[in-house]
Motif scaffolding. Structure first.
Motif, short mmCIF file in Angstrom:
data_model
loop_
_atom_site.label_atom_id
_atom_site.label_comp_id
_atom_site.label_asym_id
_atom_site.label_seq_id
_atom_site.Cartn_x
_atom_site.Cartn_y
_atom_site.Cartn_z
N GLY A 199 -37.81 -12.27 -1.98
CA GLY A 199 -38.21 -10.96 -1.49
C GLY A 199 -39.22 -10.28 -2.38
N ALA A 200 -39.07 -8.97 -2.54
CA ALA A 200 -40.04 -8.17 -3.29
C ALA A 200 -40.06 -8.51 -4.77
N ASP A 201 -39.04 -9.20 -5.29
CA ASP A 201 -39.00 -9.55 -6.70
C ASP A 201 -39.85 -10.77 -7.04
N VAL A 202 -40.33 -11.50 -6.04
CA VAL A 202 -41.19 -12.65 -6.30
C VAL A 202 -42.43 -12.17 -7.04
N GLY A 203 -42.74 -12.82 -8.14
CA GLY A 203 -43.85 -12.40 -8.97
C GLY A 203 -43.41 -11.92 -10.34
#
Length: 489
Positions: A199-203
């Protein structure tokens, strides 16, 4: 991660100072710092503020890592700081030095505050406590790693301190910073970080990113056995080269692919979070360049009048280093573009013989590019591993790692190399694979080749590091505590 960059402005307000003093040591806010660090989300948002400290330094990182070396040149008559970097004439008043110094120390200061506050946090409330510590230490290690590679000895600060204490902080030796901060932080980070996110935590920083950076640190310090161990670990974590090298630079696709390990992330959209890379590396078209700029506008959506510095152009030596059959050549050192009609449109600008397409992406506003800076990708890991194994006397076993990168570029595999031959081949492969990704200068320095290669360009022996920014010297005004690098006095 690009999505959570939306909260970075708030994180900055909560975790950074509005004062631009020395190493940004005192976060200032109308809200008590203690109130800001209570819940898991408080710490997660604060960590985003640490990431944000890298955005400005990495906009300039190519000048330290590429322009300083022999493969990249600055072709414009303007951009005096870039001209000075290119010609070993950097002045200690140049803003690129101060912007990088303060950006990294801003990240370090915020990291120190988080680590201080999270130490006593209740793990039942701060449910991702270990992850927050791991991310923060990874980022602090990255900041210090870049600082020592650029400036040499620098102040070592690992806890929140007052401005008065900061004024007494001298420069610590590079080896001490490696041993007491960089390596220890990365060892803790690799133990605490997850292998991947969703989700948004990728990176966010992962276990693989920590191991890969630690491998680079060990390689820099010529601890080849330790480098091999960490980099070999990375090969077991599910990473793989993309089949098509060009896909690394196709910004219509997800940048978080199998080869991605860690980027400094930017987000286009008119909110101040885009990068400058498309403008920086797309040519400023001079007389005779209209046909090409028209094609670029049609293909890449580059804005009319969106000029870009020719400071990141390949040298003639860089172009000549590529085999004509190398599939990377038309991306890294292009002579033109394929137009919308399928026909080749040749580069026809004055004084520029080739340019890089690595950061070309559609723009809706100048200096608002979606392009990231690739800090570590899997091809880099494979080449570092091959180098470390060869130095450890494992030349035959190292060949498959070197050949993976080479064969992806459409070139034949090497066989039967001696240790010395292999060393030169892997050095060359790093030039070709990682051009304009911030590695060439640091590779020359760490392998002891900088002076041999760069003397003809104006380098003197003391120039393996850059000068300390003048502003920092003026704040303390005490050479006994805080002196300039030798040769730059």
């Amino acid at each position: 991660m690009k999505r959570i960059l939306f909260v970075f402005v708030l994180a900055i307000l909560l975790t950074t100072s509005c004062r631009k003093e020395f190493i940004e040591l005192t976060p200032v806010s109308t809200v008590s710092v203690d109130v800001l660090y209570k819940t898991d989300k408080d710490f997660q948002d604060a960590v985003v503020g640490v990431y944000s400290g890298f955005r400005v330094p990495y906009q300039n990182f190519w000048q330290f890592g590429d322009l300083r070396g022999d493969d990249t040149k600055h072709d414009l008559a303007n951009g005096l700081e870039s001209i000075r970097v290119d010609n070993f004439l950097t002045d200690y008043s140049d803003n690129i030095l101060l912007a990088s110094w303060r950006g990294y120390y801003s990240a370090i200061t915020n990291a120190n505050t988080i680590l201080d506050k999270i130490a006593g946090a209740n793990a039942a409330v701060v449910t991702n406590k270990d992850r927050h510590i791991g991310e923060t230490k990874f980022l602090r290690a990255l900041a210090y790693f870049n600082l020592v590679r650029i400036f040499g000895d620098v102040p070592m600060v690992t806890t929140p301190i007052s401005t008065e204490e900061a004024y007494q902080k001298g420069r610590e030796k590079v080896d001490k910073i490696y041993e007491e901060v960089i390596i220890k932080d990365l060892l803790d980070a690799e133990a605490k970080l997850p292998v991947k996110y969703t989700g948004a935590d990728v990176g966010r920083a992962t276990k693989g990113a920590a191991k890969a950076l630690l491998g680079r640190v060990y390689l820099t310090r010529k601890e080849f056995a330790k480098a091999e161990e960490k980099l070999k670990d990375v090969t077991t974590l599910g990473y793989a080269l993309l089949k098509n090298y060009n896909d690394l630079w196709d910004y219509t696709k997800d940048e978080h692919h199998s080869e991605y390990i860690f980027d400094i992330e930017y987000l286009a959209g008119g909110i101040g979070l885009g990068s400058t890379f498309t403008n920086t590396f797309t040519l400023e078209f001079q007389s005779g360049g209209k046909a090409l700029v028209d094609e670029l506008s049609r293909i890449y959506g580059i804005l009319p009048g969106a000029t870009a510095a020719s400071g990141g152009n390949p040298t003639a030596g860089m172009f000549a280093a590529f085999d004509p059959s190398d599939l990377r050549r038309d991306v890294s050192v292009a002579k033109g573009v394929i137009g919308a009609d399928g026909k080749f449109v040749a580069l026809s600008t004055t004084g520029v013989t080739s340019f890089s397409k690595k950061y070309m992406a559609p723009l809706k506003a100048n200096n608002d590019s979606p392009t990231n800076w690739k800090v570590i990708r899997y091809a880099d890991v494979l080449l570092m591993l091959a180098e470390a194994m060869n130095e450890n006397g494992k030349t035959t076993e190292a060949l498959p790692y070197l050949n993976q990168v080479r064969q992806r570029a459409g070139l034949s595999a090497y066989t039967g190399l001696t240790k010395d031959e292999f060393r030169e081949k892997v050095y060359l492969e790093r030039r070709l694979e990682l051009y304009l990704e911030g590695h060439r200068w640091f590779d020359l320095v760490r392998t002891g080749r900088a002076l041999t290669v760069m003397t003809a360009f104006g380098m003197k022996p003391y120039m393996t590091v850059f000068p300390i920014p003048l502003t920092e010297l003026e704040i303390i005004r005490n050479p006994a505590v805080f002196a300039q690098n030798p040769g730059y006095e």
